[in-house]
Enzyme design. Structure first.
Site, PDB file in Angstrom:
ATOM      1  N   GLU A  56       0.825  -1.210   0.000  1.00 25.09           N
ATOM      2  CA  GLU A  56       0.000   0.000   0.000  1.00 25.09           C
ATOM      3  C   GLU A  56       0.858   1.258   0.000  1.00 25.09           C
ATOM      4  OE1 GLU A  56      -2.235  -3.273   0.480  1.00 25.09           O
ATOM      5  OE2 GLU A  56      -0.752  -2.707   2.012  1.00 25.09           O
ATOM      6  N   HIS A 125     -11.377  -6.603   8.820  1.00 27.39           N
ATOM      7  CA  HIS A 125     -11.816  -5.949   7.592  1.00 27.39           C
ATOM      8  C   HIS A 125     -13.278  -5.519   7.661  1.00 27.39           C
ATOM      9  CE1 HIS A 125      -7.987  -6.874   5.951  1.00 27.39           C
ATOM     10  NE2 HIS A 125      -8.189  -8.170   5.958  1.00 27.39           N
TER      11      HIS A 125
END
Length: 328
Positions: A56, A125
């Protein structure tokens, strides 16, 4: 003309149309353009559609650099939590350059990320972490609740000269809605009044909008006329529409899937208390997730998260019509 299509397809259509309109728009992520059958890759080629390393910090850092160089990258992050790995790029780099350069530098990038998946995904998540980005100057935060807004807000995000966090709820992915054909833009900072009413204002965020509308229908059967407002963007936040509604109804219930002390609803409550206190005829009520990690167990998950029943109960509470518990 409008036609019905899934929420996620509406987002994809907006990206595709903007890429066709503007050659500076790029699209990349860890799981796109992995085969030659990828429709974006087939339409726009490897120069503009790229698979990135599983990093990321790398992909968001690339996006910041590309934006500084005059491109308009859209980064497919899939999960909002992945942004946490690259917080320096998201919070300390992308939003700062335009201000620090006196407006000479633009940083037009979109960070597209899902949030709020429940249904047994447990802790890592399932977060609704959008509120932690609300107070970052220069960073815009978008949460579409309908397929039409998903298209219109994505197109606006791509054209904006500032970095935009575009959060889409996982459970809205396959929800269908009427979506305008062709170019369609929804302006930032303009809330939508999804239902008009005179007795109580319900401000609901993202996936909670449909829960609030369902609660409003139930309340209508009890003679309660609820107004439901969808902010659509949290930064900029349309406080004027919320305050106008509260001035009419005198009561406010806020519905947010985020944890209570990490919620956008807490910010909205503070704004209304600061600017619209004289309009309130009852304390503001927040219906949020508990300050807890989302559990794997379905009954425990339901206990932690806001839902239609909890919204109805909150409205009755601010109206002073909540049932009185039996005394032992």
């Amino acid at each position: 003309m409008a036609r019905e299509m899934p929420y996620i397809a509406a987002i994809g259509e907006a990206i595709h149309l903007e890429m066709a309109r503007d050659e500076s728009v790029l699209y990349f992520g860890q799981n796109i353009a992995t085969t030659d059958d990828d429709p974006f890759l087939a339409a726009f080629g490897h120069d503009r559609v790229r698979v990135t390393p599983i990093s990321e910090t790398a992909e968001i850092g690339m996006a910041v650099g590309a934006a500084l160089a005059g491109y308009r990258p859209v980064v497919e992050l899939y999960m909002a939590e992945f942004m946490l790995v690259a917080m320096d790029q998201v919070v300390n780099e992308a939003p700062r350059f335009r201000y620090m350069s006196g407006g000479k530098v633009k940083v037009p990038l979109v960070l597209k990320a899902g949030y709020g998946f429940t249904a047994g995904w447990a802790g890592q998540h399932t977060g609704s972490i959008y509120s932690m980005f609300m107070g970052v100057p220069g960073l815009k935060v978008v949460l579409p609740a309908t397929a039409a807004d998903a298209k219109g807000l994505m197109a606006t995000a791509i054209r904006d000269d500032n970095p935009v966090c575009f959060f889409h709820h996982y459970l809205l992915t396959l929800e269908h809605g009427e979506v305008p054909e062709g170019e369609y833009l929804v302006p930032f900072g303009e809330a939508a009044v999804r239902r008009t009413g005179k007795d109580v204002t319900i401000v609901a965020i993202g996936w909670m909008v449909d829960r609030a509308l369902a609660a409003a229908e139930r309340l209508a059967a009890d003679g309660v006329d609820a107004e439901v407002i969808d902010p659509r963007t949290l930064a900029p936040l349309d406080t004027a529409t919320i305050l106008e509604s509260v001035a009419k109804t005198g009561r406010l219930v806020l519905v947010d899937q985020a944890t209570r002390h990490g919620s956008a609803s807490a910010v909205i409550a503070a704004e209304v208390a600061d600017q619209g206190f004289d309009s309130l005829r009852a304390p503001i009520k927040q219906v949020t997730a508990l300050d807890a990690t989302i559990p794997y167990s379905e009954p425990m998950e339901r206990f932690v998260l806001p839902d239609e029943d909890k919204i109805v109960a909150a409205v009755h509470q601010v109206l002073g019509s909540a049932p009185v518990a039996a005394q032992a």
